[in-house]
Design an enzyme around this catalytic site. Sequence first.
Site, PDB file in Angstrom:
ATOM      1  N   ASP A  86       0.866  -1.160   0.000  1.00  0.00           N
ATOM      2  CA  ASP A  86       0.000   0.000   0.000  1.00  0.00           C
ATOM      3  C   ASP A  86       0.914   1.225   0.000  1.00  0.00           C
ATOM      4  O   ASP A  86       2.099   1.104   0.307  1.00  0.00           O
ATOM      5  CB  ASP A  86      -0.856  -0.061   1.271  1.00  0.00           C
ATOM      6  CG  ASP A  86      -1.745   1.130   1.383  1.00  0.00           C
ATOM      7  OD1 ASP A  86      -2.285   1.538   0.346  1.00  0.00           O
ATOM      8  OD2 ASP A  86      -1.916   1.639   2.497  1.00  0.00           O
ATOM      9  N   ASP A 118      -6.700  -2.359   3.075  1.00  0.00           N
ATOM     10  CA  ASP A 118      -5.673  -3.322   2.681  1.00  0.00           C
ATOM     11  C   ASP A 118      -5.962  -4.725   3.183  1.00  0.00           C
ATOM     12  O   ASP A 118      -5.265  -5.672   2.835  1.00  0.00           O
ATOM     13  CB  ASP A 118      -4.300  -2.890   3.209  1.00  0.00           C
ATOM     14  CG  ASP A 118      -3.944  -1.483   2.780  1.00  0.00           C
ATOM     15  OD1 ASP A 118      -4.203  -1.174   1.600  1.00  0.00           O
ATOM     16  OD2 ASP A 118      -3.441  -0.723   3.609  1.00  0.00           O
ATOM     17  N   LYS A 123      -7.440  -4.578  -5.232  1.00  0.00           N
ATOM     18  CA  LYS A 123      -6.131  -4.931  -4.694  1.00  0.00           C
ATOM     19  C   LYS A 123      -6.038  -6.439  -4.514  1.00  0.00           C
ATOM     20  O   LYS A 123      -5.071  -7.082  -4.909  1.00  0.00           O
ATOM     21  CB  LYS A 123      -5.907  -4.238  -3.348  1.00  0.00           C
ATOM     22  CG  LYS A 123      -5.711  -2.746  -3.454  1.00  0.00           C
ATOM     23  CD  LYS A 123      -5.384  -2.174  -2.089  1.00  0.00           C
ATOM     24  CE  LYS A 123      -5.130  -0.685  -2.158  1.00  0.00           C
ATOM     25  NZ  LYS A 123      -4.770  -0.113  -0.863  1.00  0.00           N
ATOM     26  N   PHE A 144     -17.262  10.394   4.758  1.00  0.00           N
ATOM     27  CA  PHE A 144     -16.358   9.960   3.696  1.00  0.00           C
ATOM     28  C   PHE A 144     -16.490   8.453   3.490  1.00  0.00           C
ATOM     29  O   PHE A 144     -16.665   7.703   4.428  1.00  0.00           O
ATOM     30  CB  PHE A 144     -14.914  10.283   4.091  1.00  0.00           C
ATOM     31  CG  PHE A 144     -13.908   9.828   3.096  1.00  0.00           C
ATOM     32  CD1 PHE A 144     -13.587  10.620   2.006  1.00  0.00           C
ATOM     33  CD2 PHE A 144     -13.289   8.596   3.231  1.00  0.00           C
ATOM     34  CE1 PHE A 144     -12.661  10.200   1.080  1.00  0.00           C
ATOM     35  CE2 PHE A 144     -12.364   8.170   2.296  1.00  0.00           C
ATOM     36  CZ  PHE A 144     -12.050   8.974   1.222  1.00  0.00           C
ATOM     37  N   THR A 150      -0.093   4.858   1.099  1.00  0.00           N
ATOM     38  CA  THR A 150      -0.308   5.763   2.225  1.00  0.00           C
ATOM     39  C   THR A 150      -0.203   5.005   3.541  1.00  0.00           C
ATOM     40  O   THR A 150      -0.872   3.998   3.731  1.00  0.00           O
ATOM     41  CB  THR A 150      -1.695   6.395   2.131  1.00  0.00           C
ATOM     42  OG1 THR A 150      -1.866   6.830   0.797  1.00  0.00           O
ATOM     43  CG2 THR A 150      -1.825   7.543   3.089  1.00  0.00           C
ATOM     44  N   LYS A 168     -15.592  18.201   0.054  1.00  0.00           N
ATOM     45  CA  LYS A 168     -14.196  18.078  -0.361  1.00  0.00           C
ATOM     46  C   LYS A 168     -13.934  16.636  -0.755  1.00  0.00           C
ATOM     47  O   LYS A 168     -14.564  15.704  -0.221  1.00  0.00           O
ATOM     48  CB  LYS A 168     -13.260  18.527   0.751  1.00  0.00           C
ATOM     49  CG  LYS A 168     -13.144  17.621   1.940  1.00  0.00           C
ATOM     50  CD  LYS A 168     -11.941  18.041   2.771  1.00  0.00           C
ATOM     51  CE  LYS A 168     -11.529  16.942   3.727  1.00  0.00           C
ATOM     52  NZ  LYS A 168     -12.304  16.878   4.949  1.00  0.00           N
TER      53      LYS A 168
END
Lengths: 1118, 326
Positions: free
Chosen positions: A416, A829, A804, A549, A418, A572
């Site tokens: 990954d 992940d 992934k 989010f 980040t 955003k």
Amino acid sequence: MVFKVPSNPNHSVSSFLFRRCAVAACAGEEKRVGTRTVVVGHRPVSETDAYVAQKFCDNRIVSSKYTLWNFLPKNLFEQFRRIANFYFLIIFLVQVIVDTPTSPVTSGLPLFFVITVTAIKQGYEDWLRHRADNEVNKSNVFIVENAKQVQKESEKIKVTVNGEVRLLSLKLVGRGRCVVRAGGGMSCPGELTHYAVRDTTVLCTDEAIDALTATIECEQPQPDLYKFVGRIIIYRSNQEPVARSLGPENLLLKGATLKNTKKIYGVAVYTGMETKMALNYQGKSQKRSAVEKSINAFLIVYLCILLSKATVCTTLKYVWQSNPFNDEPWYNEKTKKERETFKVLRMFTDFLSFMVLFNFIIPVSMYVTVEMQKFLGSFFISWDKEMYDEEIKEGALVNTSDLNEELGQVEYVFTDKTGTLTENSMEFIECCIDGHKYKDCISEVDGFSQTDGPLKYYGKAEKSREELFLRALCLCHTVQIKEADQVDGLIGHPEHRYTYISSSPDEIALVKGAEKYGFTFLGLENNFMKIRNQKNEMETYQLLHVLNFDPVRRRMSVIVRTTTGKLLLFCKGADSSIFPRVQQEEIQQTKVHVDRNAMDGYRTLCVAFKELTQKEYDKIDRQLNEAKMALQDREEKMAKVFEDTEADMHLIGATAVEDRLQEQSAETIEALHAAGMKVWVLTGDKMETAKSTCYACRLFQTSTELLELTAKTVGESERKEDRLHELLMEYHKKLIQDVPKNRGGLKRSWTLSQEYGLIIDGSTLSLILNPSQDSSSSNYKNIFLQICLKCTAVLCCRMAPLQKAQIVRMVKNTKGSPITLSIGDGANDVSMILEAHVGIGIKGKEGRQASRNSDYAVPKFKHLRKLLLAHGHLYYVRIAHLVQYFFYKNLCFILPQFLYQFFCGFSQQPLYDAAYLTMYNICFTSLPILAYSLLEQHINIDTLTADPQLYMKVSDNAMLQWKPFLYWTFLGAFEGLVFFFGVYFLFQNSSLEDNGKVFGNWTFGTIVFTVLVFTVTLKLALDTRFWTWMNHFVIWGSLAFYVFFSFFWGGVIWPFLKQQRMYFVFAHMLTSVSTWLAIILLIFISLFPEILLIVLKNIKEKSHQVRNKIMYLYKPIG
Amino acid sequence: MGFWSWGVVTLQNECPGNTLAYSSISFFYSPTVNDCPFFPLQIDYTGTEPSSPCNKCLNVSWDSSPPCTCTINFTLEHSFESNVFMYYGLSNFYQNHRRYVKSRDDSQLNGDNASLLNPSKECEPYRTNEDKPIAPCGAIANSMFNDTLELYRIDNDTRTPITLIKKGIAWWTDKNVKFRNPTGDGNLTALFQGTTKPVNWPKPVYMLDSEPDNNGFINEDFIVWMRTAALPTFRKLYRLIERKNNLQPTLQAGKYSLDIAYNYPVHSFDGRKRMILSTISWMGGKNPFLGIAYITVGSICFFLGVVLLIIHHKYGNRNTSADIPN
């Protein structure tokens, strides 16, 4: 089951308060219906509702497998399900039933030993689980019962649990929010904010809680930790019942710790084994290592050897016996029973007897040794001081010990970005408002200082836009304020009295960024957000809705009401998710900045807003509440509402946040590359951001030729499939067809030639993996895979979590099934961590999910280097050596016994005494190899870490291929032959003692056995490169024990033995000088090839060193 | 001879370098005497060859009385200087057969009175005879070697018997601990009351010898026999010939004759019987194997050592030369 949770900020929940109340399960024929209903308070159960008695399970957590009573039968049953154990059980039974050469004890005792050791290990592990269960089950909780707090043991709560709790009320100022440390009691930096339902926040005394009457409807238990759908209906006297939605933010998981709240009241909805944590606990994947496959293959070979030996012996026996004086000479008549048995049956029992005689060739104790090696060996990882992180005060964590050696075999690393390659600690770098860049540059000395900080303006946007933008940054987030006096371990701001807490570091960076520009977020109080603006005035906004989010939408929004009554929506999110939702003409100027920032490796976010009319808001409000109430398909409904709401916005600007690389992540990636591993970065980030990070961490070198398969290169039009086809073909040609064939043989030799890097994004990937039916693109996947496998580094950006996993699976299932490793830190992940052969979690800032689901967890990405290059390599070498050695030592143990059959009329006469047969594997030769397999460092750990090339030496399961296996087998066979024929020739001379007395068959066997034990132990000593006192102790101790035991065993007339065969045999053997000479000679001959090999290797190494030295010395001259 | 053992077993029967001679000799019978310095003297008295004096006894049975006797004359070309050990050797006799090895009762032999009257089941089918327990039971005891060998020196047609010592041929621990006569009052005959002799034996166990400390289970010939041999061709210590004084050798070179009371049938299973005279050094009997093996291994090591030394020197030289430009 309403309860209160008092808590110190940093201590785990110590007690609970429950209120006894009726709980009813929803009626239904099915035990599992879609929802469950929990009743709070004394609501009269109406007849029409037809409630049945509650069916919820009790609150006992049972993670243990066994109880005191069923341990023995259950454990035995499970152990004998293993093929090897079952095989030995069969052998044992054959020995009991059939008249076999060795007593049942000889195979029964090792089996008993193996079973006992395994049972003790498993029992111990289960005891630990019992203890943990008890700790939870016996812990005290407070239950609200008739408006009073009653203390009870958690286990006895009939109704519900210490399990998941729905927040009803929060005592602390009733702010309705609390921060909870997620995770089962472990300290964990991932804080999450949980809320109480608005209508219940006022209930903050026992009495108030007791008076509450409500029903909670929620879904049946399911393991997804981050999903919860429910609804609470609150009944008030003389009022319409109020329904409120419940989501994951209202649910506290088992084991959660309160952080900024003293206590909470809650209702238990899931209990005991039905809690989400418990459901997750059970869902552990079972991964098997490749070494085990090799072991099984070798086992089959040895089984074949065993069967053929038994067949050969049985056949020859009957050939030999065809001569009547061989079959039954006058001195050795058969018993009556023997004579009466049918010939076929006799042959069968003979076959079985030979099987029993040679069965030691299958190493009985290997499995238990391997298990112990793995169990004990895994401690070395968690003890490793170099993998200890000062910051989080934790070292590496081993969740499974089954995969230790797999760490030495990794070919593909999926990482990954980040939080794994980067720190995941964000820093606000710059922003752009309406296409004007604002950059913080403190070093700039131009005398131009402002009240709101030293900023350099590259042109200026309108003041109102600026302020709007900064307000948006201040309002559009889920950041919490934490008072300074409660700071613990978090980065405090001495100048402020508070810190920001959020589940996303980006948000903190943005809020801090806004602060720099003069807008300070002061916190949320009773749904009013307070901001201090540039003029140091206080502004308050009523927070109406937070559109949270999620990784699919990749954006979040808030709806606020200003003091003037204006309704504003701020949004955003990623540029790709914002741009389609704003006025198209606004995009261009901002896009330039976003793209440039992304190129620089910053994480970019776009900010948009829109003004809502009251009418619009009402509609949205209604829709949102409806969707939140839904018990079925809530997610879809919510998504639909979000989609509708976040449209037609106006773009204000964009932000750039830097995520710094983790220390040494570049070096680590370089090392992994040099070790022959292919590193794939799978990230959800923008391509440009990811690409620049990849350059920064040297995944791509400047010389790397990049192949791109992205939305940009493929294009957006309908022709994209054709275009993709073209690209794929072109790359395929470039990488595979044009390459000279001779490179095929050299695996992993790509470092020498042109390096290729591939970039692909999520949409293109899904195009490749799920092509439309009509096209002839079904083999895209194949071509793509071939291209991928030829590339040094692959970057997959804009990946969804499932994609992934899809990629990992794709690589995992390619030809040769390479070993894959996934490393990541976040919940997104988890899927790839579970999918890969080895899953590594980073104990990062995004919570515990990744490390909980992983096989190993490390604090930082850089630790991967040592974990793989040193630990993995060593574990692999150790276990490979262990396996080969086991087969070897049993081969040279049994071969003389086999050869002896040719000299004893194939009568299954054992060569060794029963005690030796029994003890060989469990006493005389077990500990040295165990110590070796735990402690061996054939190459120094520092060298291994420093020189990644060494990792390639053990790649592709190199030490467990057929070649080394054959080498060991031949060595075993050679030594077996030397042992037997050496002693055979020695025995041609009748009298070995100086007084002319003769030795019998047991002395013969004892000499062979002595040579055997010494040889295999010394062989191990020769192989040992890393001597610790433990190695010395077990190697010399084993030999001493053998000698001591032999004296002891032969020194006493054992009353329980039928025959005193070994009486003084060993002692007599040692009185003979010839025997001494022969033993020394035979040991030497047996080890001779090994010694020769070592000497040759030394010479080779030396010459190599010399050559290197010469090259090094001559380089500057020539 | 055993299957595979033929080729290897013959090695022990001859002097090194004498292989051909022996093979040819054994075709036409002349007493197969091997007599070379440092190697034991062997006399095969099986009697399969028609010319052998023992040929008449070839098909002897257990209960033939009086026993068949035969005499073999041989010449000793080198004298035996030190103590001489007299062995009997059997070939193709599978004392290591599983059924045979386990056919004994060690607690009976250890003097356990209960086992004496109720021997272990392992002894079947030599456990009881006519409902009486056999002492000593089992196949090993039953097949005990019972030829009597006597040695005479022929000096000018006078036969001088050579003193053969029958004690001190068994392991001390066997004789004193492992094998014991049943305990109780009275003589051996009384102690063995209620048992019967092994089927093949002419007389019961308490009549094996006249001396009480060599009679019954502690008879040394019996103990030696009871230690089962490792291989189908074996020797067992039969008698000791001690050197009387320092003036003359134990056995002088000259003519000797071996008198055999031929009781033990081996022809039925293609076996052979031998008498072996051997001297023994500090490291046991003469053993060509150890010598050859040590010499071979030693020379290989030496050779390799030299080779490696040369290689080492070569690289060592290079190493120093490499240092020069430094």
